[in-house]
Design a protein around this motif. Structure first.
Motif, PDB file in Angstrom:
ATOM      1  N   ARG A 170      -6.746   3.596   1.912  1.00  0.00           N
ATOM      2  CA  ARG A 170      -5.385   4.047   2.195  1.00  0.00           C
ATOM      3  C   ARG A 170      -5.344   5.546   2.469  1.00  0.00           C
ATOM      4  N   THR A 173      -6.150   7.055   6.148  1.00  0.00           N
ATOM      5  CA  THR A 173      -5.082   7.122   7.146  1.00  0.00           C
ATOM      6  C   THR A 173      -4.236   8.368   6.970  1.00  0.00           C
ATOM      7  N   GLN A 174      -4.168   8.864   5.756  1.00  0.00           N
ATOM      8  CA  GLN A 174      -3.265   9.969   5.434  1.00  0.00           C
ATOM      9  C   GLN A 174      -3.904  11.339   5.615  1.00  0.00           C
ATOM     10  N   ASP A 193      -1.425  -7.331   0.946  1.00  0.00           N
ATOM     11  CA  ASP A 193      -2.864  -7.271   1.208  1.00  0.00           C
ATOM     12  C   ASP A 193      -3.578  -8.596   0.977  1.00  0.00           C
ATOM     13  N   ARG A 230       2.251   2.124   1.221  1.00  0.00           N
ATOM     14  CA  ARG A 230       1.578   1.460   2.333  1.00  0.00           C
ATOM     15  C   ARG A 230       0.429   0.620   1.805  1.00  0.00           C
ATOM     16  N   SER A 231       0.346  -0.610   2.261  1.00  0.00           N
ATOM     17  CA  SER A 231      -0.721  -1.506   1.820  1.00  0.00           C
ATOM     18  C   SER A 231      -2.030  -1.134   2.499  1.00  0.00           C
ATOM     19  N   GLU A 234      -1.851  -2.407   6.093  1.00  0.00           N
ATOM     20  CA  GLU A 234      -1.106  -1.496   6.976  1.00  0.00           C
ATOM     21  C   GLU A 234      -1.944  -0.258   7.307  1.00  0.00           C
ATOM     22  N   ALA A 235      -2.622   0.274   6.293  1.00  0.00           N
ATOM     23  CA  ALA A 235      -3.452   1.455   6.521  1.00  0.00           C
ATOM     24  C   ALA A 235      -4.570   1.161   7.508  1.00  0.00           C
ATOM     25  N   HIS A 238      -3.580   0.969  11.129  1.00  0.00           N
ATOM     26  CA  HIS A 238      -3.256   2.254  11.764  1.00  0.00           C
ATOM     27  C   HIS A 238      -4.353   3.287  11.510  1.00  0.00           C
TER      28      HIS A 238
END
Length: 315
Positions: A170, A173-174, A193, A230-231, A234-235, A238
């Motif tokens: 996760r 992505t950030q 997830d 964010r799961s 999802e991460a 993206h």
């Protein structure tokens, strides 16, 4: 008369089924509430975490501060190849659980930063968070590593085990400063997830798991005072185009870890940058212990390619 009797019979059946469903839902909600207590309870050990006397690891003690003012107790080992890896341990553990991984990376010249996660080991925190809050805890770790004179800021990766792998995926992505991720036995972060059922016979178990985890998510939102994060799915959907190595073992949970990691790989964006290594004959987290040579070769080769060779090509 017969028609009325038939209708009443079906009304009784429908009422019984409805009552059973209601009891099942209430039961799952109570089970989730019970799980919440064990999920949030801290694993603090203020006097923990001394490296073995014979380890010969050049450990430097480090204290970092999170955005919500918690103190993270860490070790840092200087880099000898200009690259560094942040290690994230699993749920209920501390830095000492990753001593073999620390040695594996340090022996190949990598700098290593590993912290007791919040409410674990010697780090502060009154409750754990199922990994939800720990993504933001990666920020001070990255800042610290980037400021080390022995590290090129473009050569930083993250290695996570179990819950730590969930956090690493996760975080990638950030934070653009993360240039490679190894995720060993990544777990779900939210109900979103969970891997989907494939056959009809899997639907009942999947429905129960989904509802149980849905309740856990709702309880965690209230306990942590934050919205659903964010799961992992999802991460990954993206994710930036950085190299990713997913490791999955098979025995623990009757192969559920394999299915979970396969699902993460299937939803990942930029699949050409995703490698999956399946070790079906070992339990959760036992890869390095059972296959030390191959484990080291795969992980080191991955980080060499991602943080050393690729970075040199980019320059």
């Amino acid at each position: 008369m017969a028609h009325t009797s038939f209708r009443l019979r079906w009304q009784w059946i429908a009422s019984g089924v409805g009552l059973l469903l209601l009891i099942s839902i209430v039961g799952l909600a109570l089970h989730a509430a019970t799980r919440l207590s064990s999920i949030l309870s801290p694993f603090s050990e203020p006097t923990c975490c001394q490296p073995p006397a014979d380890s010969r690891l050049p450990v430097r003690d480090v204290q970092l501060t999170t955005t919500d003012r918690l103190s993270l107790t860490c070790w840092y080992l200087p880099s000898h190849n200009r690259a560094a890896v942040i290690l994230m341990h699993g749920e209920g553990g501390n830095r000492t659980a990753m001593l073999s991984h620390i040695a594996m990376l340090a022996q190949q010249g990598y700098g290593v930063l590993i912290c007791d996660r919040r409410a674990h080991g010697a780090s502060s925190g009154s409750q754990r968070s199922w990994g939800w809050l720990e993504v933001t805890d990666i920020a001070p770790m990255l800042t610290y590593v980037q400021r080390q004179p022995d590290v090129d800021p473009q050569r930083i990766g993250v290695f996570g085990f179990s819950m730590g792998a969930q956090i690493a995926l996760r975080a990638a992505t950030q934070y653009p400063a993360i240039h490679a991720v190894v995720a060993d036995g990544a777990t779900p972060a939210t109900v979103g997830d969970l891997f989907p059922p494939v056959t009809v016979t899997e639907w009942p178990r999947s429905a129960i798991d989904w509802l149980d985890n849905w309740f856990v998510d709702r309880f965690l939102e209230r306990a942590l005072h934050i919205p659903l994060p964010r799961s992992v799915v999802e991460a990954l959907a993206h994710r930036p185009a950085i190299p990713l190595l997913l490791i999955a073992t098979g025995q623990t949970g009757h192969g559920r870890e394999l299915r979970q990691v396969q699902w993460f790989a299937a939803v990942a964006r930029n699949p050409k940058d995703v490698d999956v290594w399946e070790i079906p004959d070992v339990g959760h987290g036992e890869g390095l212990a059972k296959y030390p040579s191959e484990y080291r070769q795969r992980v080191i080769h991955f980080f060499d390619r991602a943080l050393l060779e690729n970075t040199l090509k980019a320059q």
